[in-house]
Design a protein around this motif. Structure first.
Motif, PDB file in Angstrom:
ATOM      1  N   LEU A  67      34.761 -26.098  39.484  1.00 53.09           N
ATOM      2  CA  LEU A  67      35.466 -26.299  38.220  1.00 53.09           C
ATOM      3  C   LEU A  67      36.969 -26.092  38.408  1.00 53.09           C
ATOM      4  N   CYS A  68      37.342 -25.066  39.144  1.00 53.11           N
ATOM      5  CA  CYS A  68      38.769 -24.813  39.395  1.00 53.11           C
ATOM      6  C   CYS A  68      39.405 -25.970  40.167  1.00 53.11           C
ATOM      7  N   GLN A  69      38.670 -26.489  41.134  1.00 50.05           N
ATOM      8  CA  GLN A  69      39.213 -27.594  41.928  1.00 50.05           C
ATOM      9  C   GLN A  69      39.372 -28.852  41.077  1.00 50.05           C
ATOM     10  N   LEU A  70      38.373 -29.127  40.236  1.00 52.82           N
ATOM     11  CA  LEU A  70      38.463 -30.303  39.359  1.00 52.82           C
ATOM     12  C   LEU A  70      39.648 -30.178  38.415  1.00 52.82           C
ATOM     13  N   ALA A  71      39.809 -28.993  37.837  1.00 50.72           N
ATOM     14  CA  ALA A  71      40.932 -28.782  36.916  1.00 50.72           C
ATOM     15  C   ALA A  71      42.262 -28.896  37.642  1.00 50.72           C
ATOM     16  N   LYS A  72      42.330 -28.342  38.865  1.00 51.36           N
ATOM     17  CA  LYS A  72      43.562 -28.420  39.638  1.00 51.36           C
ATOM     18  C   LYS A  72      43.921 -29.862  39.962  1.00 51.36           C
ATOM     19  N   ASP A  73      42.908 -30.692  40.218  1.00 55.39           N
ATOM     20  CA  ASP A  73      43.128 -32.100  40.563  1.00 55.39           C
ATOM     21  C   ASP A  73      43.242 -33.006  39.329  1.00 55.39           C
ATOM     22  N   ASN A  74      43.279 -32.347  38.146  1.00 54.52           N
ATOM     23  CA  ASN A  74      43.376 -33.079  36.874  1.00 54.52           C
ATOM     24  C   ASN A  74      42.221 -34.069  36.689  1.00 54.52           C
ATOM     25  N   GLU A  75      41.058 -33.696  37.171  1.00 61.32           N
ATOM     26  CA  GLU A  75      39.864 -34.509  36.976  1.00 61.32           C
ATOM     27  C   GLU A  75      39.047 -33.935  35.821  1.00 61.32           C
ATOM     28  N   ASN A  76      38.177 -34.768  35.271  1.00 63.02           N
ATOM     29  CA  ASN A  76      37.348 -34.344  34.143  1.00 63.02           C
ATOM     30  C   ASN A  76      36.303 -33.331  34.630  1.00 63.02           C
ATOM     31  N   GLN A  78      34.408 -31.511  32.265  1.00 59.45           N
ATOM     32  CA  GLN A  78      33.558 -31.160  31.138  1.00 59.45           C
ATOM     33  C   GLN A  78      32.054 -31.263  31.471  1.00 59.45           C
ATOM     34  N   ASP A  79      31.687 -32.312  32.184  1.00 62.85           N
ATOM     35  CA  ASP A  79      30.259 -32.453  32.526  1.00 62.85           C
ATOM     36  C   ASP A  79      29.793 -31.275  33.378  1.00 62.85           C
ATOM     37  N   ALA A  80      30.604 -30.901  34.355  1.00 64.11           N
ATOM     38  CA  ALA A  80      30.248 -29.777  35.218  1.00 64.11           C
ATOM     39  C   ALA A  80      30.189 -28.476  34.421  1.00 64.11           C
ATOM     40  N   LEU A  81      31.114 -28.339  33.472  1.00 65.68           N
ATOM     41  CA  LEU A  81      31.138 -27.148  32.624  1.00 65.68           C
ATOM     42  C   LEU A  81      29.882 -27.082  31.764  1.00 65.68           C
ATOM     43  N   GLU A  82      29.519 -28.184  31.169  1.00 66.41           N
ATOM     44  CA  GLU A  82      28.329 -28.219  30.313  1.00 66.41           C
ATOM     45  C   GLU A  82      27.051 -27.983  31.114  1.00 66.41           C
ATOM     46  N   ASN A  83      26.995 -28.519  32.327  1.00 65.70           N
ATOM     47  CA  ASN A  83      25.814 -28.309  33.171  1.00 65.70           C
ATOM     48  C   ASN A  83      25.627 -26.833  33.516  1.00 65.70           C
ATOM     49  N   LEU A  84      26.724 -26.170  33.829  1.00 64.72           N
ATOM     50  CA  LEU A  84      26.648 -24.741  34.142  1.00 64.72           C
ATOM     51  C   LEU A  84      26.223 -23.944  32.918  1.00 64.72           C
ATOM     52  N   HIS A  85      26.799 -24.284  31.760  1.00 64.19           N
ATOM     53  CA  HIS A  85      26.459 -23.599  30.511  1.00 64.19           C
ATOM     54  C   HIS A  85      24.959 -23.775  30.201  1.00 64.19           C
ATOM     55  N   PHE A  86      24.483 -24.979  30.354  1.00 64.70           N
ATOM     56  CA  PHE A  86      23.081 -25.282  30.085  1.00 64.70           C
ATOM     57  C   PHE A  86      22.172 -24.500  31.036  1.00 64.70           C
ATOM     58  N   GLN A  87      22.555 -24.431  32.303  1.00 69.87           N
ATOM     59  CA  GLN A  87      21.769 -23.709  33.312  1.00 69.87           C
ATOM     60  C   GLN A  87      21.638 -22.226  32.946  1.00 69.87           C
ATOM     61  N   LEU A  88      22.738 -21.612  32.553  1.00 71.32           N
ATOM     62  CA  LEU A  88      22.720 -20.182  32.251  1.00 71.32           C
ATOM     63  C   LEU A  88      21.990 -19.880  30.946  1.00 71.32           C
ATOM     64  N   LYS A  89      22.132 -20.756  29.969  1.00 69.40           N
ATOM     65  CA  LYS A  89      21.370 -20.577  28.722  1.00 69.40           C
ATOM     66  C   LYS A  89      19.875 -20.642  29.004  1.00 69.40           C
ATOM     67  N   GLY A  90      19.458 -21.541  29.902  1.00 68.15           N
ATOM     68  CA  GLY A  90      18.052 -21.651  30.252  1.00 68.15           C
ATOM     69  C   GLY A  90      17.533 -20.392  30.911  1.00 68.15           C
ATOM     70  N   LEU A  91      18.344 -19.781  31.763  1.00 65.91           N
ATOM     71  CA  LEU A  91      17.955 -18.547  32.444  1.00 65.91           C
ATOM     72  C   LEU A  91      17.767 -17.414  31.434  1.00 65.91           C
ATOM     73  N   ILE A  92      18.671 -17.327  30.467  1.00 72.93           N
ATOM     74  CA  ILE A  92      18.562 -16.306  29.422  1.00 72.93           C
ATOM     75  C   ILE A  92      17.282 -16.501  28.612  1.00 72.93           C
ATOM     76  N   ALA A  93      17.004 -17.729  28.229  1.00 71.56           N
ATOM     77  CA  ALA A  93      15.835 -18.015  27.407  1.00 71.56           C
ATOM     78  C   ALA A  93      14.537 -17.709  28.136  1.00 71.56           C
ATOM     79  N   GLN A  94      14.524 -17.899  29.440  1.00 75.58           N
ATOM     80  CA  GLN A  94      13.305 -17.660  30.217  1.00 75.58           C
ATOM     81  C   GLN A  94      13.000 -16.173  30.373  1.00 75.58           C
ATOM     82  N   LEU A  95      14.011 -15.316  30.268  1.00 80.24           N
ATOM     83  CA  LEU A  95      13.830 -13.907  30.627  1.00 80.24           C
ATOM     84  C   LEU A  95      13.828 -12.948  29.446  1.00 80.24           C
TER      85      LEU A  95
END
Length: 812
Positions: A67-76, A78-95
């Protein structure tokens, strides 16, 4: 007390216990399944006032870097950010349950809003704060699961108390850090602390480098004076080489501190260079264990004695540079060594070897000194062990292993614990395997514990030093334990066989089964052999526990081998399942090779049809001597006085010992048989069976008339009396009995030396002319010799045994 005990007894969480640190890496926390394993480990291994240090959940730190590299390179991003958010929410819900999941998910959403803001507008200012989120989320989730299900816990951010000089100089200010931690810790709660992150003296977030959570764990140990640090990771210990490259690599169960530091300095993939620094002034021991196989003993790093100091390992690197500069032969040489801690150096040739990532800083230093410098790619291979730099034998073997390899030089290390060879080309897996084989081929350490210190046990120990000198396969065995029925002497650095009994008398301590099994379960040897020379049925019941741990047994004790069919079959299956070797050559015939002969015939493809003989040295002597010239009771008392019988001669006359021996041989021959299926004639009349020993001896003349009558009948037929064991499996019918029989006076069973045993084996190959084995069936020398025969046989089998290396992703 462990968390497991606290759950059962919640009111007992009192008292001062030594603090232990447990660190879990990212792979150990990568999924809900992994976290469930971590919860189980915490329950079984943690105390309530311990500290758990966690990395980010597996893969999260890499995603934050991305994410830091994408932001530094001025690339989008958001998809990577949302994927990480979704992954962590799933882990919380499972436990977590719904209520706790909702609360933690809200905190996570707030974090991601802040994360998005920093990525968009303040990346450089908050780069380390962004990278710190992985550990924050991991600690918060683990603490929430523990609070919901197991025990009180609280998550702490290491940036609130660990202060280092800077991100470039991660030296800890221990006084400040300790004072801050003491303010935020909470007694009677399990502390879940973030690894990898800290603050510098100016209050800025900083990271401790890749794998910095190991460093965080040892920093915590230094802050708290912890007794132990356990790094729970995806490997089950430190090996004598990278097991992914060298299949024959051995686990190093114990590593001296200095050797471990040198392995870390040279780039060991498990031990990192900073990890051991906080422990240099503390007595804390460091453990490396697998969270994926928590019951397997790992590697312990600390202060040890002789055996651990003999271990050697081989490491290599293909990512090094040879630095050449006149500065390295001048007064600047010492400054360069101190500043860069090179892998190795040669002042006379003005060169040193560094890691590739050091090239920039070395170039800048040379420029500041106005000196020219050249860099040349190279590789190294090194042998590492306690003070090997001063061990001429190790250096000679190392050079011999490399004699057909193109090398540049063997250079001095900054450590006395390594010898390093610089290679001009890539260090191949083939070379690494060759050098490892040459350096460690004799390095497997086998611990031996002797249970039973009577006449046979003492003789076994007397013979042991000579056997070690004569038998090369015994070179690496170490006597490490002596057991009597109530006392034990265990010494992990070895017990001198010549001084063993003296040391036992002076140092042995009381023990019970639980204490013994606890030590055996965590023994630090490649293999462990228990030599059971006891007559104890109780001790034989421990074989199940030995076999569960892969421990090998030499049993002169007959109880286990003649136990019930169900129990015996369970033991043999358990031994096979766990790779335990169980030998018992001396259970029958003392040192005579009857067990060996039966095993060898079956292994060769023969089929045994019958086994018979005289299996008791006592009964052999009695009936060889009994000719009617004196009453049988006088002869029996004479045998007792000579030490030829048990203290209570009825043990011999009952036939039970012969019955058990026949059962053992029948089972070795491949037949399923129980003790009850062997008819046993006791030579003790019922009226004498219930008396005390002294009463029996006083009334032993009651035996005389019966034996005189049997002898008379035998003589009338031109025969003699013998107590014979007989097993037959002919015509699809099994018969077995032990008892008094009349035999021809020219029979092989009728003409024995006093106390001899004799065994007759009939088989497919030995039919008309059966195999006969005859010789002394008792005695200190022959029995102790038989046990030594088993010891050599086990060590020969173990010399070719390979352990499976347990590494996540390789053995799955």
């Amino acid at each position: 007390m462990t968390i497991e005990n606290l759950i059962k007894h919640p009111d007992s969480a009192t008292g001062k216990l030594a603090i232990n640190i447990h660190k879990f890496g990212g792979s150990s926390l990568a999924s809900s399944e992994c976290i469930e394993r971590v919860i189980d480990i915490i329950c079984r291994h943690c105390q309530i006032n311990d500290i758990v240090v966690v990395s980010a959940n597996g893969g999260v730190t890499d995603q934050l870097f991305n994410l830091c590299q994408l932001a530094k390179d001025n690339e989008n991003y958001q998809d990577a950010l949302e994927n990480l958010h979704f992954q962590l929410k799933g882990l919380i819900a499972q436990l977590l349950n719904e209520q706790n999941s909702t609360y933690l998910t809200k905190q996570l959403a707030d974090d991601f809003a802040l994360l998005d803001s920093w990525l968009a507008k303040a990346l450089e200012k908050h780069r380390n704060d962004i990278l710190a989120f992985g550990e924050i989320w991991s600690a918060r989730l683990l603490s929430a699961v523990l609070n919901e299900r197991i025990c009180p816990s609280h998550a702490v951010d290491a940036r609130d108390f660990i202060e280092v000089v800077s991100e470039q100089n991660t030296q800890v200010n221990y006084d400040v850090s300790r004072a801050k931690f003491n303010q935020i810790k909470q007694d009677h709660q399990l502390t879940i602390a973030t690894g990898y992150i800290a603050r510098d003296v100016d209050g800025r977030s900083c990271t401790l480098g890749r794998n910095g959570s190991d460093y965080s764990a040892t920093i915590m140990a230094a802050l708290t004076g912890a007794a132990n640090v356990t790094l729970w990771t995806d490997v089950d210990g430190i090996y004598s080489a990278d097991p992914r490259i060298v299949p024959a690599a051995r686990k190093l169960h114990r590593l001296p501190n200095g050797v471990a530091r040198e392995l870390g300095r040279l780039g060991n993939p498990v031990l990192h260079v900073n990890t051991l620094k906080p422990l240099e002034e503390h007595a804390t021991h460091l453990h490396v264990a697998s969270s994926f196989d928590s019951e397997t003993s790992g590697t312990e790093i600390g202060k040890f004695g002789f055996l651990a100091k003999q271990e050697l390992s081989v490491t290599y690197s293909n990512d090094v540079l040879i630095v050449s500069s006149e500065l390295l032969s001048s007064l600047s040489h010492a400054d360069a060594i101190k500043r860069f801690d090179p892998i190795c150096f040669d002042e006379s040739k003005a060169l040193m070897v560094i890691k590739q990532e050091q090239q920039k800083t070395v170039s800048q230093w040379c420029a500041s000194k106005v000196g020219e410098v050249t860099f040349k790619p190279a590789a190294i291979i090194a042998v590492v062990g306690h003070k090997v730099a001063s061990r001429g034998d190790v250096k000679a073997r190392f050079k011999r292993a490399l004699e057909n390899t193109k090398t540049l030089d063997i250079l001095s290390s900054t450590s006395e614990h390594s010898i390093i060879c610089v290679l001009p080309d890539f260090c191949s897996p083939e070379l690494t395997n060759l050098v490892h084989h040459e350096m460690t081929k004799d390095a497997k350490h086998i611990g031996v514990i002797v249970a039973g210190l009577g006449n046979i046990g003492k003789r076994f120990l007397e013979i042991l030093p000579g056997q070690i000198k004569r038998q090369s396969v015994l070179e690496n065995i170490h006597l490490v334990g002596l057991l009597s029925s109530k006392k034990a002497l265990i010494n992990t650095d070895g017990i001198s066989p010549k001084q063993a009994l003296i040391q036992f008398d002076k140092q042995a301590k009381d023990y019970d089964e639980a204490l013994l099994l606890s030590w055996l379960k965590h023994h630090p040897y490649d293999e462990l052999i228990v030599v059971d020379i006891t007559p104890s049925e109780t001790f034989s019941l421990l074989y199940r526990e030995f076999f569960k741990e892969g421990i090998h047994v030499i049993g002169a004790n007959k109880w286990a081998a003649s136990s019930s069919t169900e129990y015996y079959n369970g033991l043999t299956a358990l031994a096979e399942q766990n790779g335990s070797i169980w030998l018992g050559n001396t259970t029958v015939g003392a040192g005579l090779p009857i067990n060996f002969a039966i095993n060898d015939l079956r292994r060769s493809g023969d089929e045994i049809h019958a086994i018979s003989g005289i299996f008791s040295g006592t009964l052999s002597w009695l009936f060889e001597q009994y000719d009617g010239s004196q009453p049988f009771s006088n002869l029996l008392k004479s045998a007792l006085e000579r030490g030829l019988t048990e203290p209570d001669p009825r043990e011999d006359l009952s036939g039970r010992d012969v019955q058990r021996k026949l059962l053992i041989l029948a089972r070795l021959a491949g037949f399923t048989l129980s003790l009850e299926e062997i008819a046993c004639q006791s030579l003790v009349p019922d009226e004498l069976a219930q008396l005390t020993t002294q009463e029996f001896l006083a009334q032993a003349d009651a035996l005389d008339a019966s034996f005189a009558e049997q002898l008379s009948k035998a003589k009338a037929q031109g025969k003699c009396l013998r107590y014979v064991a007989e097993f037959s499996a002919k015509d699809n019918q099994i018969t077995a009995q032990v008892g008094l029989v009349f035999i021809d006076c020219d029979d092989a069973f009728a003409n024995l030396n006093p106390c001899d045993n004799i065994f007759k084996v009939e088989s497919q190959w030995y039919q008309s002319n059966p195999l006969i084995i005859q010789g002394p069936g008792a005695g200190r020398d022959v029995t102790a010799g038989g046990i030594h025969s088993d010891l050599v046989a086990i060590c020969e089998q173990l010399s070719t045994k390979q352990h499976q290396v347990k590494i996540k992703g390789i053995n799955e």
